[in-house]
Motif scaffolding. Structure first.
Motif, short mmCIF file in Angstrom:
data_model
loop_
_atom_site.label_atom_id
_atom_site.label_comp_id
_atom_site.label_asym_id
_atom_site.label_seq_id
_atom_site.Cartn_x
_atom_site.Cartn_y
_atom_site.Cartn_z
N LEU A 38 0.59 -1.35 -0.08
CA LEU A 38 -0.27 -0.12 0.20
C LEU A 38 0.69 1.25 0.03
CD1 LEU A 38 -3.20 0.31 0.24
CD2 LEU A 38 -2.91 0.64 2.44
N GLN A 39 0.73 1.71 -0.81
CA GLN A 39 1.79 2.88 -1.04
C GLN A 39 1.20 4.04 -0.74
OE1 GLN A 39 5.06 2.63 -3.08
NE2 GLN A 39 4.99 4.52 -2.14
N HIS A 40 1.74 5.25 0.35
CA HIS A 40 1.14 6.21 0.38
C HIS A 40 2.62 6.89 -0.09
CE1 HIS A 40 -0.36 4.81 4.28
NE2 HIS A 40 -0.02 4.07 3.54
N THR A 41 2.15 8.32 -0.59
CA THR A 41 2.43 9.66 -1.66
C THR A 41 1.95 11.02 -1.05
OG1 THR A 41 1.25 9.36 -3.75
CG2 THR A 41 2.98 8.13 -3.64
N PRO A 42 3.07 11.96 -0.99
CA PRO A 42 2.28 12.82 -0.66
C PRO A 42 0.96 13.87 -1.56
CG PRO A 42 4.11 13.01 0.51
CD PRO A 42 4.32 11.55 -0.81
#
Length: 460
Positions: A38-42
């Motif tokens: 699960l990729q978290h990107t700003p």
């Protein structure tokens, strides 16, 4: 720390004596995993501002563009992206302009100011072969099987000796390791491990120590690295069963070793015998294994040669013979000369043969004058320039002879310097030792005693 220093550090174990130790290679698996992350990107500023305006009720394209002061085309592109990612939904629009509102996912994105999306990747993780747990190997020394073998390490098998499977992997522990290893790549949650694509077995150095209960009780094999006892490895090894563990214990445990010959006792004896500082200024420490049976042959690695040399000079009772092509003051320095003179005062005979003529006079340097003075002052010291020797030999009493490639009196063999490959064989059969000594002693007799005279020898 050197292996002998690690063994010394851990030798004090109440109720037990340290019989022996060895350098070993513990198993580590490098595993390629196909995983779901699960990729978290700003959020980009544009996405952030559009979401926030929608949340406060400014919810048409024209209203958002007017509020933010940016062209409607840019707002339209952003709205399309947010709709595709299911962070906004369209409401109304039949009789008037389309209106937008945040979905539940959009609410979370607006609150966290980051976008979250699933993706599949192949990642690399390392697993300990004994604890079978994921480990952070970013600072570990990892060796191939060949490298461990070339360094003389005993390979410790994985126990149990079964391949790492997906079902063996603790997802939460693997996720924590992944987060620590990828600190610069943004937050990623490990959702699932799909499959193992490939495995590679590696090794990490450690020290194995054989302890026995005082009085001849049970024998235990424990692992350590420098100042850390590997408690979990030791617990898992103690619980393991099977023929591989039995063979390993048999290899390290020597039933003939008695308490008086234990590593702990022998270290105490050597510490008393070797009171003088080593030529490098450091206290000498010896890798003191239990005495080998008569007639055995063993290999001597590069850093073990100086220990044998200065042990011979410190503890010989009758004679020491050294043959090597060159003699330099890098090895025969003031502390070394003091140790040699102390030996001569005990009445121990010293035979030193050197010298190799190669027609290159520019490289020739004088043998240290202080060594020549000792040869002139002590009747038991024979120092001869053979002029034709490339042999490297060390003989102590009838205890052992070492023959190989190590230049005893011109190469220090310092473990703190870059590794130089040197190797010799050590023979402890008294009859063979006596035979070798007789051959070299005959050459000294033929040469005639020469002491106190300035002679030259090639510097290495």
């Amino acid at each position: 720390m050197r292996p002998d220093e690690v063994a010394r550090y851990h030798a004090d174990r109440p109720g037990y004596e340290l019989l022996d130790y060895a350098e070993v290679a513990l198993p580590v698996y490098k595993v390629a995993l196909r995983v779901m992350l699960l990729q978290h990107t700003p959020l980009t500023p544009m996405f952030e501002f559009v979401l926030k305006t929608i949340r406060i009720g400014i919810d048409t394209l024209d209203e958002i563009a007017a509020c933010l002061g940016i062209p409607p085309e840019m707002v339209k592109s952003t709205l399309e992206g947010l709709h595709t990612s299911e962070e906004i939904e369209i409401v109304g629009g039949t009789d008037g302009p389309e209106r937008f509102r945040l979905t539940r996912k959009g609410e979370k994105t607006t609150s966290s100011l980051e976008r979250v999306r699933p993706e599949q990747q192949t990642i690399r993780l390392f697993f300990d072969g004994l604890t079978r747990e994921p480990i952070d190997a970013s600072a570990a020394v990892l060796l191939s099987g060949r490298e461990a073998h070339d360094l003389g390490m005993t390979e410790i098998p994985a126990l149990p000796n079964a391949k790492i499977e997906v079902s063996d992997i603790d997802l939460a522990a693997a996720g924590r390791i992944l987060s620590r290893e990828r600190t610069g790549e943004g937050k990623r949650d490990l959702l699932a491990i799909k499959e193992i694509e490939r495995r590679q077995r590696l090794h990490t150095p450690a020290i194995a120590m054989v302890f026995q209960e005082v009085g001849g009780g049970d024998v235990e094999l424990l692992f350590a690295t420098e100042t850390t006892m590997l408690d979990e490895h030791n617990r898992r090894f103690a619980l393991a069963e099977g023929p591989r563990k039995t063979r390993l214990l048999a290899e390290f445990s020597k039933p003939a070793v008695s308490a008086q010959d234990s590593f702990s006792r022998k270290l105490q004896t050597l510490d008393r015998a070797i009171a003088a500082p080593a030529p490098s200024g450091r206290k000498r420490t010896l890798r003191a294994k239990a005495p080998a049976a008569e007639g055995t042959i063993s290999a001597v690695t590069v850093h073990e040669h100086p220990l044998l040399l200065w042990d011979a000079i410190a503890t010989a009772s009758d004679r020491v013979l050294i043959i090597c092509p060159w003699i330099t003051d890098q090895v025969v320095d003031k502390p070394a000369l003091a140790s040699i003179e102390k030996m001569l005062k005990r009445g121990v005979r010293l035979f030193v043969g050197y010298g190799l003529d190669d027609n290159d006079r520019k490289k020739r340097k004088k043998v240290p004058e202080a060594l020549q003075r000792l040869a002139s002052e002590y009747e038991g010291f024979q120092l001869h320039d053979f002029g034709d020797t490339h042999e490297k030999v060390l003989i102590k009493d009838d205890a052992f002879v070492v023959e190989g490639s190590f230049n005893w009196l011109s190469f220090r063999g310092d473990p703190d310097r870059k590794l130089r490959h040197e190797r010799s064989l050590k023979v402890t059969d008294p009859a063979f030792v006596e035979k070798e000594f007789a051959l070299f002693e005959a050459r000294f007799r033929a040469k005639g005693r020469r002491g106190g005279k300035s002679v030259e020898g090639d510097a290495e």
